[in-house]
Design a protein around this motif. Structure first.
Motif, PDB file in Angstrom:
ATOM      1  N   THR A 232      23.025   4.803   1.135  1.00 13.65           N
ATOM      2  CA  THR A 232      24.357   5.270   0.751  1.00 13.65           C
ATOM      3  C   THR A 232      25.384   4.243   1.210  1.00 13.65           C
ATOM      4  OG1 THR A 232      24.585   6.524   2.810  1.00 13.65           O
ATOM      5  CG2 THR A 232      23.709   7.687   0.887  1.00 13.65           C
ATOM      6  N   PHE A 233      26.427   4.077   0.425  1.00 14.52           N
ATOM      7  CA  PHE A 233      27.476   3.123   0.764  1.00 14.52           C
ATOM      8  C   PHE A 233      28.482   3.802   1.683  1.00 14.52           C
ATOM      9  CE2 PHE A 233      31.724   1.354  -0.034  1.00 14.52           C
ATOM     10  CZ  PHE A 233      31.502   0.064   0.389  1.00 14.52           C
ATOM     11  N   GLY A 234      28.685   3.213   2.855  1.00 11.36           N
ATOM     12  CA  GLY A 234      29.617   3.829   3.794  1.00 11.36           C
ATOM     13  C   GLY A 234      30.371   2.818   4.621  1.00 11.36           C
ATOM     14  N   ALA A 235      30.570   1.617   4.101  1.00  6.18           N
ATOM     15  CA  ALA A 235      31.259   0.572   4.859  1.00  6.18           C
ATOM     16  C   ALA A 235      32.733   0.927   5.052  1.00  6.18           C
ATOM     17  CB  ALA A 235      31.137  -0.765   4.144  1.00  6.18           C
ATOM     18  N   LEU A 236      33.283   0.503   6.184  1.00  6.40           N
ATOM     19  CA  LEU A 236      34.689   0.752   6.482  1.00  6.40           C
ATOM     20  C   LEU A 236      35.562  -0.170   5.632  1.00  6.40           C
ATOM     21  CD1 LEU A 236      36.457   2.396   8.572  1.00  6.40           C
ATOM     22  CD2 LEU A 236      36.547   0.265   9.888  1.00  6.40           C
ATOM     23  N   PRO A 237      36.555   0.369   4.918  1.00 10.81           N
ATOM     24  CA  PRO A 237      37.450  -0.503   4.146  1.00 10.81           C
ATOM     25  C   PRO A 237      38.179  -1.483   5.068  1.00 10.81           C
ATOM     26  CG  PRO A 237      37.739   1.807   3.531  1.00 10.81           C
ATOM     27  CD  PRO A 237      36.881   1.791   4.762  1.00 10.81           C
ATOM     28  N   TRP A 238      38.376  -2.705   4.571  1.00  5.72           N
ATOM     29  CA  TRP A 238      39.078  -3.741   5.348  1.00  5.72           C
ATOM     30  C   TRP A 238      39.697  -4.745   4.382  1.00  5.72           C
ATOM     31  CZ3 TRP A 238      38.102  -9.021   5.314  1.00  5.72           C
ATOM     32  CH2 TRP A 238      38.743  -9.779   6.294  1.00  5.72           C
ATOM     33  N   PHE A 239      40.907  -5.173   4.685  1.00  2.00           N
ATOM     34  CA  PHE A 239      41.512  -6.256   3.901  1.00  2.00           C
ATOM     35  C   PHE A 239      42.441  -7.060   4.786  1.00  2.00           C
ATOM     36  CE2 PHE A 239      44.712  -2.920   3.372  1.00  2.00           C
ATOM     37  CZ  PHE A 239      45.910  -3.612   3.482  1.00  2.00           C
ATOM     38  N   TRP A 240      42.774  -8.235   4.316  1.00  2.04           N
ATOM     39  CA  TRP A 240      43.713  -9.085   5.043  1.00  2.04           C
ATOM     40  C   TRP A 240      44.702  -9.702   4.064  1.00  2.04           C
ATOM     41  CZ3 TRP A 240      39.666 -11.400   2.704  1.00  2.04           C
ATOM     42  CH2 TRP A 240      39.830 -12.696   2.220  1.00  2.04           C
ATOM     43  N   SER A 241      45.808 -10.205   4.606  1.00  3.55           N
ATOM     44  CA  SER A 241      46.808 -10.897   3.795  1.00  3.55           C
ATOM     45  C   SER A 241      47.494 -11.941   4.661  1.00  3.55           C
ATOM     46  CB  SER A 241      47.843  -9.901   3.249  1.00  3.55           C
ATOM     47  OG  SER A 241      48.843 -10.575   2.510  1.00  3.55           O
ATOM     48  N   ASP A 242      47.616 -13.163   4.145  1.00  6.84           N
ATOM     49  CA  ASP A 242      48.328 -14.236   4.839  1.00  6.84           C
ATOM     50  C   ASP A 242      49.654 -14.466   4.143  1.00  6.84           C
ATOM     51  OD1 ASP A 242      46.190 -14.683   6.600  1.00  6.84           O
ATOM     52  OD2 ASP A 242      45.193 -15.989   5.134  1.00  6.84           O
ATOM     53  N   GLN A 243      50.753 -14.341   4.899  1.00  5.51           N
ATOM     54  CA  GLN A 243      52.092 -14.574   4.360  1.00  5.51           C
ATOM     55  C   GLN A 243      52.874 -15.400   5.376  1.00  5.51           C
ATOM     56  OE1 GLN A 243      53.889 -10.913   2.779  1.00  5.51           O
ATOM     57  NE2 GLN A 243      51.842 -10.051   2.469  1.00  5.51           N
ATOM     58  N   TYR A 244      53.276 -16.613   4.958  1.00  4.77           N
ATOM     59  CA  TYR A 244      53.873 -17.599   5.866  1.00  4.77           C
ATOM     60  C   TYR A 244      52.874 -17.850   7.001  1.00  4.77           C
ATOM     61  CZ  TYR A 244      57.862 -16.183   3.060  1.00  4.77           C
ATOM     62  OH  TYR A 244      58.687 -15.875   1.996  1.00  4.77           O
ATOM     63  N   ASP A 245      53.321 -17.756   8.248  1.00  3.80           N
ATOM     64  CA  ASP A 245      52.390 -17.949   9.362  1.00  3.80           C
ATOM     65  C   ASP A 245      51.883 -16.617   9.911  1.00  3.80           C
ATOM     66  OD1 ASP A 245      54.841 -17.146  10.328  1.00  3.80           O
ATOM     67  OD2 ASP A 245      54.806 -18.453  12.092  1.00  3.80           O
ATOM     68  N   LEU A 246      52.123 -15.541   9.168  1.00  3.21           N
ATOM     69  CA  LEU A 246      51.723 -14.209   9.611  1.00  3.21           C
ATOM     70  C   LEU A 246      50.407 -13.792   8.966  1.00  3.21           C
ATOM     71  CD1 LEU A 246      55.155 -12.348   9.429  1.00  3.21           C
ATOM     72  CD2 LEU A 246      54.019 -13.286  11.453  1.00  3.21           C
ATOM     73  N   GLY A 247      49.579 -13.146   9.772  1.00  4.24           N
ATOM     74  CA  GLY A 247      48.323 -12.619   9.262  1.00  4.24           C
ATOM     75  C   GLY A 247      48.283 -11.107   9.436  1.00  4.24           C
TER      76      GLY A 247
END
Length: 401
Positions: free
Chosen positions: A303-318
């Motif tokens: 069964t698929f049960g991975a924790l959602p995760w995402f990232w975004s880089d904007q200027y020098d901010l992560g």
């Protein structure tokens, strides 16, 4: 039977092809991709190097050959017959399959206003090349949609001394994907960098001089980019009679309503333990669903049960977000040398975490937070908020308990 067939050669489809081999499948594997390029990563498209758009391959052509994966590029699936177990391709060929994976991804949501065809999409390598070939210092770009893609593009353009206006129908940027505290900080940073925002207004028309907004005002622009989100690419599945909604509906094992047909990635809406179906749009989700689907195609029943995760880089901010923060969650704030973290608890249990800081400085903390969430702990709020208490110590304590 002609073995395993995968429709879609993006992150999900390509990873699934290799995962089939890793699972021990020895039959034929055919990967079908609509673009004329080898499979490539999409996140680097906004990160130009010496003015050129990057194409970061997911794998080399020789790696595909070594894994005995047949890659049919520049082709799309025109018809799916689940009764006969066949896929008709755009060049007239018909492939039989033992099992099929739909990894068709998503397509840009289209504008419907007069002049909509003047707006450029920003999803493929070709589209990215078109945009960056037409901008330079002193030029002006209007971006329709202040979501993650639009905001990331704006940060890159400002770094190239391009004037940027952002048009957003909502009262704030980034919608519900980003926690409110971090949305405010990112908005403020963009404003400080000179990005002009136009909230609570839609697009009435796009003309030679730019965009006419629904309040009658005109935003001048040399170039217009549409970044109003995506829709799951489910046309093939719908035409074949598969169950669809906000995506191709699957069970927890990523099986669709048709026998021997699976779906993964941006196009898949997966059955949720709490009811309904959930569709995630992220790089990691595309990979993890692909690997689960491939193992199940090879005979497993995971069964698929991975924790959602995402990232975004904007200027020098992560920015990184793990889990699904909700307004009803209890929030615990934690300061860090590199930025700030927020933890989200549901009835005392840690269920999500987010961080905004310099570059990738909070990546380790978010990774530890993911492990804490997976452990199902109900941490001390005082310890969670105290930057002197190492998250690794909390994790060790949770495991010991």
């Amino acid at each position: 039977m002609d073995g395993m067939v995968i429709i879609g050669a993006g992150e999900s489809g390509t990873r699934a092809a290799f995962a089939l081999r890793e699972a021990g499948y020895s039959g034929s594997v055919t990967l079908i991709g609509a673009e004329p390029h080898p499979p490539y990563e999409r996140p680097p498209l906004s990160k130009t190097v010496n003015g050129a758009v990057q194409m970061k391959p997911i794998c080399a052509a020789e790696t595909l050959d070594a894994a005995r994966i047949t890659y049919l590029k520049g082709l799309s699936a025109a018809e799916l017959d689940t009764g006969a177990g066949t896929v008709g391709l755009s060049d007239g060929r018909v492939l039989r399959y033992e099992k099929l994976l739909l990894a068709t991804g998503a397509r840009p949501r289209r504008l419907t206003c007069p002049g909509a065809a003047r707006a450029l999409d920003f999803r493929t390598h070709t589209e990215a090349e078109t945009i960056f070939s037409r901008i330079g210092p002193g030029r002006s770009v209007a971006i329709i949609g202040a979501g993650l893609i639009g905001m990331e593009l704006a940060s890159v353009l400002r770094g190239k001394d391009v004037s940027v206006d952002m048009i957003e129908a909502a009262p704030r940027p980034l919608g519900r994907a980003v926690p409110a505290r971090f949305t405010e900080k990112l908005h403020a940073r963009h404003a400080a960098e000179g990005v002009r925002f136009h909230f609570d207004r839609g697009v009435a028309a796009i003309g030679d001089d730019g965009i006419t907004l629904t309040d009658g005002s005109l935003v001048h622009a040399d170039l217009v980019v549409s970044a109003i989100g995506v829709l799951p690419d489910i046309a093939l599945a719908e035409a074949a009679g598969l169950a669809t909604g906000n995506g191709i509906l699957t069970d927890a094992c990523l099986r669709t309503s048709a026998p021997n047909v699976f779906a993964a990635g941006d196009c898949a809406a997966v059955a949720h333990p709490g009811g309904g179906h959930v569709r995630y749009e992220s790089w990691r989700n595309a990979r993890t669903q692909a690997e689960t689907a491939a193992r199940n195609m090879a005979g497993a029943a995971e069964t698929f049960g991975a924790l959602p995760w995402f990232w975004s880089d904007q200027y020098d901010l992560g920015l990184q977000v793990a889990g699904l923060p909700q307004p009803a969650h209890q929030i615990v704030l934690r300061s860090a040398a590199e930025g700030e973290l927020e933890f989200y608890l549901d009835d005392g249990r840690l269920v999500a975490a987010a961080g905004l800081g310099n570059g990738n400085g909070l990546a380790r903390d978010i990774k530890l937070a993911e492990m804490l969430i997976a452990a199902g702990i109900s941490p001390s709020l005082t310890e969670l908020a105290d930057p002197r208490v190492n998250l690794k110590t909390l994790l060790k304590s949770a495991r010991a308990a």
